[in-house]
Design a protein around this motif. Structure first.
Motif, mmCIF file in Angstrom:
data_model
loop_
_atom_site.group_PDB
_atom_site.id
_atom_site.type_symbol
_atom_site.label_atom_id
_atom_site.label_comp_id
_atom_site.label_asym_id
_atom_site.label_seq_id
_atom_site.Cartn_x
_atom_site.Cartn_y
_atom_site.Cartn_z
ATOM 1 N N LEU D 167 12.960 0.494 -8.995
ATOM 2 C CA LEU D 167 11.862 1.343 -8.550
ATOM 3 C C LEU D 167 10.963 0.615 -7.560
ATOM 4 O O LEU D 167 10.488 1.212 -6.590
ATOM 5 N N ALA D 170 12.818 0.408 -4.226
ATOM 6 C CA ALA D 170 12.903 1.709 -3.570
ATOM 7 C C ALA D 170 11.518 2.275 -3.263
ATOM 8 O O ALA D 170 11.405 3.368 -2.715
ATOM 9 N N GLN D 171 10.508 1.511 -3.604
ATOM 10 C CA GLN D 171 9.135 1.939 -3.345
ATOM 11 C C GLN D 171 8.829 3.291 -3.956
ATOM 12 O O GLN D 171 8.231 4.158 -3.326
ATOM 13 N N ARG D 172 9.256 3.442 -5.177
ATOM 14 C CA ARG D 172 9.045 4.717 -5.838
ATOM 15 C C ARG D 172 7.919 4.670 -6.862
ATOM 16 O O ARG D 172 7.642 5.671 -7.523
ATOM 17 N N VAL D 173 7.333 3.513 -7.008
ATOM 18 C CA VAL D 173 6.263 3.397 -7.992
ATOM 19 C C VAL D 173 4.953 3.919 -7.401
ATOM 20 O O VAL D 173 4.624 3.638 -6.254
ATOM 21 N N ASP D 174 4.263 4.696 -8.167
ATOM 22 C CA ASP D 174 2.998 5.276 -7.727
ATOM 23 C C ASP D 174 2.064 4.206 -7.177
ATOM 24 O O ASP D 174 1.963 3.102 -7.711
#
Lengths: 196, 196, 196, 196
Positions: D167, D170-174
């Motif tokens: 995460l 993929a830079q998917r963390v808030d």
DNA sequence: TATGAATGAGCGTTCATTCAT
DNA sequence: CATGAATGAACGCTCATTCAT
């Protein structure tokens, strides 16, 4: 940019492919070369033919039909078998020499080097052989030709004609031999064999 | 690293190339594959052959010689021309069917599509035809065969044989026809033609 | 030819794309294939989606909504947080494993490698995380769960679930490990962590 | 033209490939791009790697070894399992975040999208998991950790770490979540679970 | 005598996209 | 609203060949 009306490109591709086949042979035929030759992008060919094999198949198909029409166009095909047989030879060889590009893909291509030629097309190919067979059978019925398996005889005849066309196309015949002399001699051989 | 005495590499290249040719066909013949097969670098081939065409030419050359020896090895070649002619046919066809890929390169490669096949090599190819001619002439001298231009007759015979081999190799003969039957029929045709 | 009322094509494109995605994966997804599958021309897709990225974005969007509905459909979501948390895990993982290719596109596609995923869509993605957060907060309010930043905890939970789904999808889990065992263990870990 | 000493090109290819992997991801990795990036012809790559898969395999291999060395380099690995476990987590995540290109091909690539990763390399991959397992077993022997299948526990731990790394990469963390906070929370979760 | 390093050209094919209609 | 025609760019890969050593 649409240069010509749509479906003509298909025709153009086929014709150009034939030209390139004479020039360079099947081994050197490439989609890009065809495309360049007609001034279109290689991609465009795929709008009209699924792939290279399909394109060549279409060409074979055309060739088979052309030859068939040529052979079936003989007068008195089944009523004068003697004359007809000689004319069959004539036209077969003429077709080969005048359409070497068709001839190469039609008869010289090893099936293993192409995707299997679709079954229904093989039927068309066989039609040509059957013309020879039918004429021989007609001659046999009229007691003009010797008895014997007509299909086998037809194939033997075809064998000689194919050899003749192949060697002439490949320019392998000795220069001292005049092609017309050889052709006549082969026809003699064939006719003599079928029995006149 | 010099593994064997120098000129042997040339031999090895030729032998391996022939093997690969027969195995995989001309289309799949590549300099790299040859090199790998003999365990030398691809570059090394160029020490012995200017380029791929040259290598293939040399191979054709050898094939012609092989066939010649095969044909000349017939017993009573000139003393029993009738038997000899039939045996010539036999051996020619056998050679073709046993080395189909080799045969293709020897007789079906269009010379204009390779770098010009040197003239003096064509002479060697012609030798094979001359064997046929000589036998026919011998038969004519012994009044076993009909008169007529022997070279032309030889070429006509060759034409049939080449057609036979070509069609069988290309797997274009109808499945209903047994190859042996066809072969025999063609031989009959040939012998009948030369006149026995 | 207008087969159905206009805006339905958009729907059809989305549904088909999702189907193809799940079937063949993102790598094998192409505009032409989508078009073929729905029986329209490839060009038509561009009437509804600016380009492939846009189409995929829309699909991600839908996926997020689907998942959200799945998660929000849990009974007593906020009244029985303990059970709800476990069911959240269950449903999240089930969704991933049942739609692996879809899951990949939704969560593994690197945003920087596609045209920038519009900001407002990220909000929708975030909704899923918020379901987890809300349940955790509810649990905290009821003193069922330990105190602490609920969003952070939710993210940590999500992290584990995402890892589980990812490894299972990528088939990287050791064969000695039964997926169900692993899944249960991870759920235990998650629940223990949130503190039950 | 040989720009650098021979075998360095292999290194250069590998390094450039890694760089491109970060930049564009595996999906957009192409032989041509690699070649261009190093200023060599695409052909040259094939002198050092049989094909694209092999190249990527080599990269995976390197990554596995690097990670293994990193993990095995921990002091008192088996004598202070509690500390060691936390440090394992630390180093695993650090490796992933510092070498996202390795990480992607090592753990996120679906095997079906590559030629099967050779068996003997899978062994190397498994080694990393075994480090976790061994530490857990050591802790269990010293009664520091709870009992239970150590390999399963190791996998569950790995699951969380993998989710975290994935995460974050993929830079998917808030954006509201500080990566360090999340990381610490996940570690807590892991350690709590293994049982301290 | 033999090679390692390197390449440019080419292969069939697929792709997302454009544009005039 | 929908399409047919067309394309440029790219893909992985193989090839014969060159050149410095």
């Amino acid at each position: 940019m649409a240069r010509t009306s749509g479906t003509n490109l298909r025709r153009e591709i086929l014709d150009t492919t034939r030209r390139l086949l004479i020039q360079d042979g099947y081994q050197n035929l490439s989609m890009r070369k065809i495309a360049n030759a007609i001034g279109y992008s290689a991609t465009s060919i795929y709008l009209y033919f699924e792939n290279k094999d399909n394109l060549v198949h279409a060409l074979i198909d055309e060739g088979m039909e052309k030859m068939q029409q040529l052979l079936l166009g003989i007068d008195n095909l089944l009523t004068d078998p003697l004359k007809a047989l000689r004319e069959l030879c004539n036209r077969y060889v003429a077709f080969g020499l005048e359409n070497p590009e068709y001839y190469e893909v039609m008869f010289q291509l090893h099936p293993a080097r192409m995707a299997r030629y679709p079954v229904e097309k093989y039927r068309k190919a066989r039609k040509n052989l059957e013309v020879f067979r039918d004429v021989i059978e007609a001659g046999q019925r009229m007691s003009l030709f010797r008895e014997g398996d007509a299909l086998l005889k037809a194939t033997a005849v075809w064998t000689s004609l194919h050899g003749l066309v192949s060697l002439l196309i490949a320019q392998r015949v000795d220069q001292q031999i005049a092609p017309e002399d050889l052709q006549e001699r082969v026809f003699d051989q064939v006719v003599a064999f079928v029995g006149g």
